[in-house]
Design a protein around this motif. Structure first.
Motif, PDB file in Angstrom:
ATOM      1  N   ASP A 184      -1.907  -0.651   7.529  1.00 53.12           N
ATOM      2  CA  ASP A 184      -1.550   0.765   7.710  1.00 53.12           C
ATOM      3  C   ASP A 184      -2.772   1.661   7.519  1.00 53.12           C
ATOM      4  O   ASP A 184      -2.776   2.801   7.979  1.00 53.12           O
ATOM      5  N   LEU A 185      -3.820   1.152   6.868  1.00 58.02           N
ATOM      6  CA  LEU A 185      -5.006   1.970   6.617  1.00 58.02           C
ATOM      7  C   LEU A 185      -6.166   1.664   7.582  1.00 58.02           C
ATOM      8  O   LEU A 185      -7.256   2.216   7.444  1.00 58.02           O
ATOM      9  N   LEU A 186      -5.879   0.783   8.560  1.00 54.57           N
ATOM     10  CA  LEU A 186      -6.923   0.373   9.509  1.00 54.57           C
ATOM     11  C   LEU A 186      -7.678   1.565  10.098  1.00 54.57           C
ATOM     12  O   LEU A 186      -8.908   1.638  10.046  1.00 54.57           O
ATOM     13  N   GLY A 187      -6.939   2.526  10.651  1.00 55.91           N
ATOM     14  CA  GLY A 187      -7.550   3.657  11.356  1.00 55.91           C
ATOM     15  C   GLY A 187      -8.320   4.599  10.441  1.00 55.91           C
ATOM     16  O   GLY A 187      -9.089   5.438  10.917  1.00 55.91           O
ATOM     17  N   GLN A 188      -8.125   4.466   9.127  1.00 54.19           N
ATOM     18  CA  GLN A 188      -8.820   5.356   8.192  1.00 54.19           C
ATOM     19  C   GLN A 188     -10.240   4.870   7.897  1.00 54.19           C
ATOM     20  O   GLN A 188     -11.060   5.614   7.359  1.00 54.19           O
ATOM     21  N   LEU A 211       1.053  -6.001   8.069  1.00 49.83           N
ATOM     22  CA  LEU A 211       2.147  -5.415   7.275  1.00 49.83           C
ATOM     23  C   LEU A 211       3.358  -6.317   7.382  1.00 49.83           C
ATOM     24  O   LEU A 211       3.537  -7.018   8.385  1.00 49.83           O
ATOM     25  N   LEU A 212       4.191  -6.294   6.379  1.00 51.83           N
ATOM     26  CA  LEU A 212       5.454  -7.031   6.435  1.00 51.83           C
ATOM     27  C   LEU A 212       6.520  -6.106   7.002  1.00 51.83           C
ATOM     28  O   LEU A 212       6.674  -4.975   6.550  1.00 51.83           O
ATOM     29  N   LEU A 213       7.215  -6.609   7.998  1.00 49.84           N
ATOM     30  CA  LEU A 213       8.221  -5.780   8.652  1.00 49.84           C
ATOM     31  C   LEU A 213       9.612  -6.291   8.309  1.00 49.84           C
ATOM     32  O   LEU A 213       9.974  -7.414   8.665  1.00 49.84           O
ATOM     33  N   GLY A 214      10.376  -5.476   7.607  1.00 47.16           N
ATOM     34  CA  GLY A 214      11.776  -5.798   7.325  1.00 47.16           C
ATOM     35  C   GLY A 214      12.645  -5.230   8.430  1.00 47.16           C
ATOM     36  O   GLY A 214      12.136  -4.606   9.375  1.00 47.16           O
TER      37      GLY A 214
END
Ligand code: GLU
Length: 292
Positions: A184-188, A211-214
């Protein structure tokens, strides 16, 4: 110049318990650091005093310990580091990069910020970024910066230091050479590299984990993912997270001590096996409660 020793870190925000996604991140970061013979640091990212609770910090530390993770040195606690963040802001302001800003978030979505050079003395503190280069990720390759990045928030108008500032100042001061964290922080990362350059640092390497996707989207504190250790024993959770990270778990068993599991997994860490995209995570034991 000699190459600095590998230094990695795990940097949880104590706004909820250590959920499966955070265990995967810590696991990936730990295995990577130990497989490089490097240092591994714990940093509590509690700058947002409204969202963070000391009780969560204690619970996270207890759970990390039960899972067998070991860290080098004392944890870095961001809520105790105001002086370092203020010194960084002063340095950035002296260079003409940081400035007070009176814009609201809504205004910034509609038009560019006009506050740099206006000499305001109150309001939020923002940073005008220098020209940015792509960040380099071991799994994702080059991460392109945005074409026209908005000024980066360094300090809110209420006096809270912002994530980017605290993260970059601490990574630099602790000599972090590789940042392993959730995608989730890749683009930062290119933005953080820009800030790091203004503070005199060179970019770290990056490894952004899937990321883990529920069934209800990304497992996160916001959607109240439960504590990982409410779902199984430390060994079961480690084995499950190793599998989610694509690692070979053959021959490893729940009868082994967590530290032995971690030692075995360190020696067989395969970066190439880590999935690049979100990993479905069966959440039969987890349905987030309704409502915000
Ligand atoms: N504190 C962030 C989190 O809990 C991680 C920030 C980072 O690793 O840079 O998701």
């Amino acid at each position: 110049m000699p190459t600095p020793p590998y230094t990695g870190r795990f940097a949880p925000t104590p706004s909820g318990p250590l959920h499966l996604g955070s265990v995967c991140t810590c696991l990936g970061a730990f295995l990577r650091a130990r497989s490089q013979g490097g240092r591994f640091l714990l940093r509590i990212e509690d700058v947002d005093r409204g969202r963070c609770r000391p009780g969560f910090t204690d619970a996270i530390r207890r759970d990390l310990d039960a899972l067998g993770f070991t860290f080098d040195g004392e944890p870095i606690v961001q809520s105790r580091r105001d002086g370092a963040y203020e010194a960084a802001i002063a340095r950035l302001a002296k260079g003409g990069w940081a400035f007070h800003c009176a814009c609201t978030r809504a205004q910034l979505t509609r038009r560019p910020c006009p506050c740099r050079g206006r000499g305001l003395s109150a309001g939020a503190v923002r940073l005008s970024l220098p020209p940015l280069a792509p960040a380099q990720d071991l799994l994702h390759g080059a991460i392109e910066p945005p074409a026209h990045p908005a000024p980066l928030l360094l300090k809110t108008r209420d006096g809270l230091y912002a994530y980017h500032l605290a993260c970059v100042v601490d990574d630099l001061e602790s000599g972090v050479t590789e940042v392993v964290r959730g995608a989730d922080l890749l683009g930062q990362s290119p933005l953080q590299d820009g800030l790091r350059a203004l503070l005199g640092g060179t970019p770290p390497a990056y490894l952004h984990l899937p990321l883990l996707l529920g069934a209800h989207g990304k497992l996160s504190k916001q959607n109240r993912a439960p504590a990982a250790l409410s779902l199984g024993t430390p060994q079961e959770i480690l084995l499950r997270c190793l599998a989610l990270l694509g690692q070979d778990t053959s021959g490893l068993s729940g009868a082994m001590a967590p530290r032995d599991l971690l030692r075995a997994a360190t020696s067989r860490l395969s970066l190439g096996a880590i999935p690049r995209h979100g990993v479905p995570c069966p959440t039969s034991q987890w349905t987030p409660p309704p409502g915000p």
